[in-house]
Enzyme design. Structure first.
Site, short mmCIF file in Angstrom:
data_model
loop_
_atom_site.label_atom_id
_atom_site.label_comp_id
_atom_site.label_asym_id
_atom_site.label_seq_id
_atom_site.Cartn_x
_atom_site.Cartn_y
_atom_site.Cartn_z
N GLY A 73 0.86 -1.31 0.02
CA GLY A 73 -0.09 -0.04 0.20
C GLY A 73 0.78 1.32 0.03
N GLY A 84 2.79 3.78 1.71
CA GLY A 84 2.91 4.02 2.96
C GLY A 84 3.42 5.35 3.25
N ARG A 120 -1.66 -0.83 -9.81
CA ARG A 120 -0.74 -1.75 -10.05
C ARG A 120 -0.84 -3.10 -10.15
NH1 ARG A 120 3.25 1.29 -6.97
NH2 ARG A 120 2.21 3.57 -6.63
N ASP A 162 4.56 -4.61 -7.36
CA ASP A 162 4.13 -3.32 -6.96
C ASP A 162 4.41 -2.13 -7.57
OD1 ASP A 162 6.17 -4.38 -5.35
OD2 ASP A 162 6.34 -2.41 -4.33
N ASP A 203 7.08 4.56 -10.37
CA ASP A 203 8.12 4.36 -9.09
C ASP A 203 9.53 4.34 -9.47
OD1 ASP A 203 5.95 4.40 -7.66
OD2 ASP A 203 6.02 2.60 -6.69
P1 AMP Z 1 9.02 1.47 -3.04
O1 AMP Z 1 10.49 0.47 -2.70
O2 AMP Z 1 9.35 3.05 -2.74
O3 AMP Z 1 8.42 0.99 -4.38
O4 AMP Z 1 8.25 1.05 -1.85
C1 AMP Z 1 7.69 -0.22 -1.49
C2 AMP Z 1 6.64 -0.07 -0.47
O5 AMP Z 1 7.25 0.52 0.77
C3 AMP Z 1 5.63 0.93 -0.70
O6 AMP Z 1 4.32 0.30 0.06
C4 AMP Z 1 6.04 2.04 -0.16
O7 AMP Z 1 4.76 2.85 0.33
C5 AMP Z 1 6.87 1.54 1.35
N1 AMP Z 1 7.69 2.64 1.57
C6 AMP Z 1 9.03 2.86 1.02
N2 AMP Z 1 9.62 3.72 1.76
C7 AMP Z 1 8.82 4.33 2.80
C8 AMP Z 1 8.77 5.21 3.77
N3 AMP Z 1 10.07 5.89 3.86
N4 AMP Z 1 7.82 5.46 4.47
C9 AMP Z 1 6.67 4.57 4.34
N5 AMP Z 1 6.53 3.67 3.43
C10 AMP Z 1 7.39 3.70 2.73
MG MG Z 2 7.03 1.47 -5.12
#
Ligand code: AMP
Ligand code: MG
Length: 511
Positions: A107, A109, A199, A268, A278
């Site tokens: 989700g 985050g 996604r 995702d 992303d």
């Molecule tokens: P990503 O690697 O950016 O595609 O993120 C993978 C998952 O981790 C997704 O659900 C993001 O929302 C969550 N996520 C990554 N970095 C953070 C952060 N600093 N705070 C909250 N959620 C994060």
């Molecule tokens: Mg992502």
């Protein structure tokens, strides 16, 4: 067969009449879905938000002119520090396979969907990224650092200008808030636009929950809003899967042709609409290396450049399994993937690579010419972008005594000049087979072979300067990448390859 140029992208037209920021959000298709699709949660205010840059092209899509984007209120609204009028902020739910393993519920985050903005091609979702922790943040801080935000902002707009489907970046807002990553860094928020951020991981989530009712509602939502032509298909859900195979194939073919390494092709991070989504530890190819890994955490090269088509195919199997309850047995859904992905990939990749080589028609033997070209570039470690740009100006049939002069710029890219000469003989023989004429071929090649890509050294320079409060290189690089096919002599240094191989080092995926 003619005109190998890629088709014009949707979402390039400006909206008129212009709007104010207060008028931007006109509704929310996502908010109209049941509670199982998202949680309603407000962004967390950012300390001392400051607008660092905006994309005039992305702003124009949703009817915002420069005067609106530079209003004093823009930084607060576009960072979530104050809620844009009409916004219904929420974080969407999805799951995902990360590095081949099911990760469960993920989700948004650290992202907040504010709602929809009108564009000439239909509504676009307006989403803040880095705008504070949501219930999906697990133990993370909900923020995104300036470094990764600048890279996402520039890459989104650069990819669009290159003719590659992508989510767009409206703006980037910096702040004085410090967050811990490898060391302390400041936080930023990028405002992204896309028809939808849905996604592969979204249907995966409902499938994992054994929630076929919401899985069906999601598929109906995607078809109704983004693929209405599929409504009349004999089997709309099977047609949706086939459509995702086709758009994903076209997307990854365009990555392979331009030399883009996504770096984290987890499910995702795969758009159901075939958009680049992303931006993390991505890279554009400089010296051609098909095994190039751009993500430092990717020890085994799962997401290496050459693996991207195979990974897309694997990710589509995962999607096929997730849609199974709507379509049928895994043998049936996986067969849909097999029948659509590879043929669509081969067709799109062939079209793009022929265009890069200046070939208007498809002829037998072209696949060997393409493979031979890439093999030579890899052996000689030639800069991928400079090779095609330089080739674009070469004559098809120079007189023998002119050849040394006309071919010199290309030969200079090679250590083994004779290997270059031998390759040119084959290329020119192929041009002769379609009676290629220099002027139209060169014009067409200069429209598909960019002079400028977002090289890591450029991003590093922008990040270094922005950290010191100097935004001039950010604005200069954005201007440069908006017109990657124009010569822009004043910006010629941005056409330069990296000074040494250190610039191809993989990037940290901390963001
Ligand atoms: P990503 O690697 O950016 O595609 O993120 C993978 C998952 O981790 C997704 O659900 C993001 O929302 C969550 N996520 C990554 N970095 C953070 C952060 N600093 N705070 C909250 N959620 C994060
Ligand atoms: Mg992502």
């Amino acid at each position: 067969m003619n005109a190998p140029l890629p088709p014009p992208l949707p979402f390039a037209r400006h909206l008129s009449p212009p709007k104010t920021l207060e008028q931007l959000i006109t509704g929310s298709r996502q908010a109209a879905l049941p509670a199982a699709f998202h949680v309603r949660v407000a962004p967390v205010p950012l300390s001392e938000p400051r607008l660092l840059a905006f994309s005039p092209d992305a702003a124009g899509l949703v009817g915002l002119d420069d005067a609106q984007m530079t209003r004093p209120e823009a930084a607060a609204w576009l960072s979530g520090s104050q809620l844009l009028p009409g916004a219904q902020p929420l974080a969407t739910v999805y799951g995902g396979h990360q590095f081949g393993t099911w990760s469960g519920r993920l989700g948004d985050g650290r992202a907040h969907l504010l709602g929809d903005a009108d564009s000439a091609d239909g509504p676009l979702e307006v989403q803040l990224k880095g705008s504070g922790a949501t219930p999906y943040a697990r133990f993370a801080d909900g923020r995104a650092v300036l470094r990764s935000s600048l890279r996402e902002f520039l890459a989104s707009e650069a990819m669009h200008a290159l003719g590659i489907p992508t989510t767009r970046a409206l703006s980037i807002v910096g702040s004085s808030l410090e967050v811990q990553r490898d060391g302390m860094e400041t936080a930023a928020v990028v405002t992204r636009l896309a028809p939808s951020f849905v996604r592969f991981g979204t249907p995966e989530h409902f499938h994992a929950e054994d929630d076929t009712a919401h899985l069906r509602l999601l598929a109906d939502h995607v078809i109704a809003h983004f693929r209405p032509e599929l409504r009349d298909a004999a089997q709309p859900y099977a047609a949706l899967l086939a459509d995702v195979c086709n758009t994903t194939a076209a997307l990854v073919a365009s990555w392979q042709a331009i030399g883009f390494i996504h770096g984290v092709m987890n499910t995702d991070n795969m758009s159901l609409l075939g958009l680049t989504l992303d931006y993390g530890p991505f890279a554009f190819m400089d010296r051609f290396d098909p095994g190039r890994i751009s993500n430092r955490s990717d020890t085994y090269g799962r997401y290496a450049f050459r693996a991207q088509p195979r990974i897309a195919h694997w990710n589509l199997y995962v999607l096929a399994d997730a849609l199974g309850p709507l379509i049928g047995h895994p043998d049936v859904t996986r067969d849909i993937v097999d029948r659509h992905f590879q043929p669509a990939f081969d067709r799109c990749y062939g079209e793009r690579m022929r265009a890069r080589l200046g070939l208007m028609h498809a002829l037998p033997g072209d696949d060997d010419l393409i493979a031979g070209t890439l093999g030579l570039l890899a052996r000689e470690r030639v800069d991928y972008t400079l090779f095609f740009r330089t080739l674009s100006r070469l004559p098809g049939a120079p007189a023998r005594d002119e050849r040394a002069c006309s071919d010199a710029p290309l030969r200079d890219l090679f250590a083994d000049r004779e290997a270059c000469d031998a390759w040119l003989i084959g290329w020119r023989a192929r041009l002769a087979r379609e009676a290629s004429r220099d002027e139209p071929r060169q014009t067409a090649m200069l429209k598909v072979n960019p002079r400028y890509i977002l090289r890591n050294w450029m991003a590093d320079e922008v990040i270094r300067d922005a950290r010191q409060g100097d935004l001039r290189s950010l604005h200069r690089v954005l201007d440069c990448l908006r017109q990657p096919f124009d010569d822009q002599p004043a910006l010629a240094r941005y056409a330069q390859p990296p000074a040494d191989s250190a610039c191809s080092a993989p990037l940290s995926c901390s963001s």
